[in-house]
Design a protein around this motif. Structure first.
Motif, PDB file in Angstrom:
ATOM      1  N   GLU A   1       1.781   7.250  -6.296  1.00  0.00           N
ATOM      2  CA  GLU A   1       0.740   8.234  -6.591  1.00  0.00           C
ATOM      3  C   GLU A   1       1.176   9.656  -6.228  1.00  0.00           C
ATOM      4  O   GLU A   1       0.900  10.604  -6.961  1.00  0.00           O
ATOM      5  CB  GLU A   1      -0.536   7.878  -5.816  1.00  0.00           C
ATOM      6  CG  GLU A   1      -1.204   6.590  -6.293  1.00  0.00           C
ATOM      7  CD  GLU A   1      -2.364   6.182  -5.386  1.00  0.00           C
ATOM      8  OE1 GLU A   1      -2.477   6.784  -4.283  1.00  0.00           O
ATOM      9  OE2 GLU A   1      -3.122   5.283  -5.760  1.00  0.00           O
TER      10      GLU A   1
ATOM     11  N   THR B   1       0.829  -1.207   0.000  1.00  0.00           N
ATOM     12  CA  THR B   1       0.000   0.000   0.000  1.00  0.00           C
ATOM     13  C   THR B   1       0.864   1.258   0.000  1.00  0.00           C
ATOM     14  O   THR B   1       0.617   2.214  -0.746  1.00  0.00           O
ATOM     15  CB  THR B   1      -0.916  -0.003   1.233  1.00  0.00           C
ATOM     16  OG1 THR B   1      -1.725  -1.185   1.223  1.00  0.00           O
ATOM     17  CG2 THR B   1      -1.815   1.223   1.240  1.00  0.00           C
TER      18      THR B   1
ATOM     19  N   THR C   1      -7.688  -6.096  -4.499  1.00  0.00           N
ATOM     20  CA  THR C   1      -7.600  -4.645  -4.298  1.00  0.00           C
ATOM     21  C   THR C   1      -6.286  -4.091  -4.844  1.00  0.00           C
ATOM     22  O   THR C   1      -6.260  -3.076  -5.560  1.00  0.00           O
ATOM     23  CB  THR C   1      -7.713  -4.314  -2.803  1.00  0.00           C
ATOM     24  OG1 THR C   1      -8.968  -4.809  -2.309  1.00  0.00           O
ATOM     25  CG2 THR C   1      -7.621  -2.817  -2.579  1.00  0.00           C
TER      26      THR C   1
ATOM     27  N   HIS D   1      -5.561  -1.617  -8.201  1.00  0.00           N
ATOM     28  CA  HIS D   1      -4.802  -0.359  -8.144  1.00  0.00           C
ATOM     29  C   HIS D   1      -3.680  -0.356  -9.184  1.00  0.00           C
ATOM     30  O   HIS D   1      -3.456   0.653  -9.877  1.00  0.00           O
ATOM     31  CB  HIS D   1      -4.208  -0.183  -6.747  1.00  0.00           C
ATOM     32  CG  HIS D   1      -5.148   0.456  -5.778  1.00  0.00           C
ATOM     33  ND1 HIS D   1      -5.521   1.778  -5.836  1.00  0.00           N
ATOM     34  CD2 HIS D   1      -5.817  -0.070  -4.715  1.00  0.00           C
ATOM     35  CE1 HIS D   1      -6.361   2.064  -4.853  1.00  0.00           C
ATOM     36  NE2 HIS D   1      -6.565   0.945  -4.150  1.00  0.00           N
TER      37      HIS D   1
ATOM     38  N   HIS E   1      -3.587   2.256 -12.394  1.00  0.00           N
ATOM     39  CA  HIS E   1      -2.494   3.190 -12.660  1.00  0.00           C
ATOM     40  C   HIS E   1      -1.828   2.914 -14.006  1.00  0.00           C
ATOM     41  O   HIS E   1      -1.346   3.856 -14.660  1.00  0.00           O
ATOM     42  CB  HIS E   1      -1.454   3.100 -11.534  1.00  0.00           C
ATOM     43  CG  HIS E   1      -1.893   3.761 -10.271  1.00  0.00           C
ATOM     44  ND1 HIS E   1      -2.202   5.100 -10.182  1.00  0.00           N
ATOM     45  CD2 HIS E   1      -2.104   3.253  -9.012  1.00  0.00           C
ATOM     46  CE1 HIS E   1      -2.564   5.404  -8.947  1.00  0.00           C
ATOM     47  NE2 HIS E   1      -2.515   4.284  -8.215  1.00  0.00           N
TER      48      HIS E   1
END
Length: 838
Positions: free
Chosen positions: A634, A627, A667, A671, A675
């Motif tokens: 990001e 994460t 999950t 992501h 991206h």
């Protein structure tokens, strides 16, 4: 001899002044010519058996040695020419004596020669013949000659006369087993020692007096200074004349250790002290050190050092001390076991050096440090295990250097040598870390020299693979090399560094990084203390260093987590005080704190930590690391090229993880895929998206059974960790759409070829959405794009990509011909593609 020349010589004998160089040259040439003339007449008379005539000619030949006008150097040249002639005379007389003539009579005859210098030279020559004939006691002749030579007190003439005496009698001194000793009575034999020492003392006095000869009165002050300087230089060239006495003394067998200690050395040191001449004192101490035995020096160290401390100003104390210490170092290299009290030797030297510094307030610090460096080498040679010796010297060095104020380049050089010597000798930094005074001495050096010493220490650790096993030693090591680990107040700014300095900085940080992997203990708890120490030191290293040094610290910590996991599992130790989770918590703080400064480095380390925690089975920890890596991407990664590299790295890392449940994995995969589809550059977006397809078909290879029976039983059993065929197909389809939209043909075809190979990979798994119809559609798209460009494929792409596509089609054709793959590949239509490749 011409009448004018006789008058010149007669006038010169009345004065002690040296004449000018031009006049000396004239006198020297004329005198040498006179020696040749009468030397020839002497030889002719000898050949004719006319001994009296020969002695008369020899006397006239020797008359030139009565001059006071020549410099020591010119006088030496004249003396050597005369000596050659006298050797011929001696040889002839010895042969003549063998025929029955009396040597005693001959010795008495020459004593009637009027001029004292020729008379004494001939007395020495005939005295040598008399001793060899053994008509009288050797000691009687020697006593007579040594007394007679007192008649010449002019420094230059007397010095050479006594040297001639020494040379003519050196092989005739009574000694143990000598043919010239009538008995072995110690008292009688000791007269040889007395003779040699007396001659030495007189020669030294004469040699010293040469320095006080007056220069011509008609010279200017500057010319007189130059003349005196030249005189000192020439005087130094004559020092060997004095030293030959000590050489001969050291060769006498009757000079035992007891005799040397009680009689010889005290007399020699007394003469050195009394003469007070720097040139003489320095040379004579050097001769004593070099010619007498090493074990003699060991037994008389206090006396030698006491004398050295009292030598005159101007004496090179450093060179004398280093010569003495080096003699003992060489001796101990082959006789270390024979030295009984090694500590006493070191203690005596330590006290002696302390006495020297007390007595000689003007001793340069650089000279003292040179002496101490030699003392360290001696201590290392005598007993390298006794590190207290070296530490005491280092403390002495520190005190001396720090009291001197600003350090000259010479002092800095000596400190560098002092620090390098034990490092080179031990080749084990663990021993170096036991010194209490090593680090303070480093701190005295300027920035550049501290930097060099620190790098030498690290290179020594690396070259010898020296492990540092305790946190206390690691703390001390980081103090030694802190200049390479953290910023210093006196360091130049980065803008002031040239390209060489910047390259050197990178090499230093590379060495620090490699060093980290040698700082670990066999005890896991101690290893954790070590990485904590390193984290503190590296954390204060500044932004410029952290980006290099954090990575090895993280990897060292992750390796420790594996070791702790294995230890707990192997020993079934549930209550072990240190768990892998604690290591990951420790690493997490380090890596996340790095993110704002160096997001790319942090991101890569977060992914490594995610893989490591996955191996240890910590789902929550691995999820947190993944994460954080996505958040770092990001928030901090903005450059398009870098975004592609990082999202690809995130995707490929996620593919390797097996600890997640389906929800967490899904999950993270979403992501990564999201991206990938947001990349700005179309080429990168297409490539990143099709690479994300691998995220949705993950094989589970961790729980395979090694048993052959189980392998056969499970041969048809599908082993899948995570699968989502719709999302897999969605990634590939999106990649095809994006690639097909490219305006640049070469890039478009390259991407389509790559996607084709991805489809062929998944075809083997019999996935519903990725079937032969899907692949045929892709092949048709490729063919259509080729037709739209209205040219051959070989013209549209690079040869490398053309061959890549060609190899892919050949692979499909090959699979269609194989039994195990025929059913999967037989429906693929490659006929059109084969035409495109022609």
């Amino acid at each position: 001899m011409s009448k004018r020349f006789k008058q010149q010589v007669k006038q010169l004998r009345k004065t002690s002044q040296l004449v000018s160089t031009n006049e000396q040259s004239k006198i020297s040439n004329q005198t040498k010519e006179n020696v040749r003339k009468f030397g020839f007449l002497m030889r002719r008379a000898l050949d004719q058996g006319k001994i009296p005539a020969a002695l008369k000619n020899a006397s006239q030949m020797l008359d030139g040695l009565r001059t006071s006008a020549l410099s020591p150097k010119n006088y030496y040249d004249l003396y050597m020419q005369v000596s050659d002639e006298l050797r011929y005379l001696e040889f002839f007389l010895q042969e003549d004596i063998k025929s029955g003539k009396s040597a005693s009579k001959l010795y008495k005859e020459v004593q009637f020669i009027e001029a004292i210098v020729p008379r004494l030279y001939l007395m020495v020559t005939t005295g040598s013949v008399l001793i060899k004939s053994q008509e009288v006691e050797t000691q009687d002749v020697l006593s007579d000659l040594i007394e007679m030579c007192k008649g010449v007190q002019h420094p230059t003439r007397g010095l050479f006369l006594r040297h001639y005496l020494s040379q003519m009698t050196k092989d005739k001194l009574p000694d143990k087993g000598s043919e010239y000793a009538s008995s072995n009575d110690q008292e009688l034999l000791s007269k040889s020692i007395d003779f040699t020492i007396k001659n030495f003392v007189e020669m030294n006095k004469l040699w010293v007096r040469i320095a006080h000869q007056k220069t011509p009165g008609n010279l200017t002050k500057k010319e007189k200074e130059i003349a005196q300087k030249n005189l000192d230089i020439e005087r130094k060239e004559l020092k060997i004349l004095v030293g030959t006495n000590l050489v001969r003394l050291s060769q006498l067998e009757i000079v035992t250790l007891e005799v040397y200690t009680e009689r010889v050395l005290p007399l020699l040191l007394q003469q050195i002290n009394e003469c007070g001449d720097p040139i003489a004192q320095e040379y004579l101490m050097e001769v004593i050190i070099q010619v007498f035995s090493d074990d003699y020096h060991i037994s008389t160290l206090p006396s030698l050092l006491q004398t050295i401390s009292k030598l005159a100003d101007g004496v090179n104390i450093k060179q004398i001390m280093i010569s003495l210490i080096n003699r003992l170092i060489k001796y101990s290299e082959s006789n270390v076991e024979d030295i009984n009290d090694k500590e006493q030797i070191f203690t005596i030297f330590s006290k002696g050096i302390g006495l020297i510094t007390k007595e000689r307030k003007n001793l340069p610090v650089k000279d003292l440090l040179s002496i101490l460096n030699s003392l360290i080498q001696l201590a290392l040679q005598l007993n390298p295990k006794q590190i207290d010796y070296i530490d005491r010297v280092l403390r002495f060095c520190y005190n001396s250097a720090s009291e001197s104020g600003s350090l000259s380049r010479d002092i800095i050089k000596e400190i560098n040598n002092l620090l390098t010597t034990p490092l080179t000798k031990y080749n084990n930094v663990n021993i170096l870390l036991e010194f209490e005074n090593y680090s303070p001495l480093i701190e005295l050096l300027p920035y550049g020299d501290r930097r060099k010493i620190a790098l030498k220490i690290i290179e020594n650790v690396l070259q010898n693979s020296t492990y540092i096993r305790t946190s206390d030693k690691v703390k001390k090591l980081t103090e030694y090399v802190k200049i390479l680990v953290q910023d210093e107040t006196d360091m130049p700014s980065e803008s002031e560094e040239d390209e060489y300095q910047k390259t050197l900085f990178l090499a230093e940080q590379d060495a620090v990084c490699r060093l980290v992997h040698l700082l670990k203990s066999k005890d896991h708890i101690e290893s954790f203390k070590i990485v904590q120490v390193l984290a503190q030191k590296i954390g204060n290293g500044g932004e410029r260093r952290i980006k290099h040094t954090v990575s090895p610290l993280v990897f060292s910590s992750l390796l420790l987590s594996f070791k702790i996991r294995d230890y707990i599992e192997d020993n079934e130790e549930e209550q072990y005080p240190l768990s892998p989770k604690k290591i990951f918590e420790f690493v997490y703080k380090i890596v996340t704190s790095l993110t704002p400064l160096f997001p790319l480095i942090s991101l890569k380390l977060l992914l490594q930590c995610a893989q490591a925690s996955d191996k240890c089975g910590f789902e929550a920890i691995s999820y947190e690391f993944m994460t954080k890596s996505i958040l770092a991407y990001e928030e901090h990664v903005v450059v398009s090229k870098v975004r592609f590299e990082m999202i690809t790295l995130i995707s490929s890392t996620l593919q390797t993880l097996r600890v997640f449940d389906e929800e967490n994995y899904s999950t993270l995969a979403n992501h990564a895929g999201g991206h990938s589809s947001k990349l700005m550059v179309v080429n990168d977006q297409a490539r990143a998206v099709y690479m994300c397809s691998y995220l949705f078909w993950i094989e589970d290879d961790e729980e395979e059974d090694d048993s052959e029976e189980d392998e056969e039983a499970d041969e048809d059993k599908e082993k899948i960790y995570f699968k989502d065929t719709k999302r897999l197909q969605g990634c590939i389809s999106r990649a095809i759409r994006v690639a097909g939209s490219l305006m640049e043909s070469a890039s478009m075809f390259q991407l389509l070829f790559e996607i084709l190979n991805v489809c062929l990979y998944f075809l083997r798994y019999d996935i519903e959405q990725i079937n032969t119809d899907y692949i045929n559609t892709l092949l048709e798209l490729i063919h259509r794009k080729i037709e739209e460009n209205n040219t051959d494929l070989s013209e549209l792409v690079e040869p490398q990509m053309f061959n890549f596509y060609k190899s892919t089609i050949k692979h499909i054709k090959y699979c269609q011909s194989q039994d195990e793959t025929e059913d999967l590949f037989k429906e693929i239509n490659i006929s059109i593609s084969l035409k495109d490749l022609k």
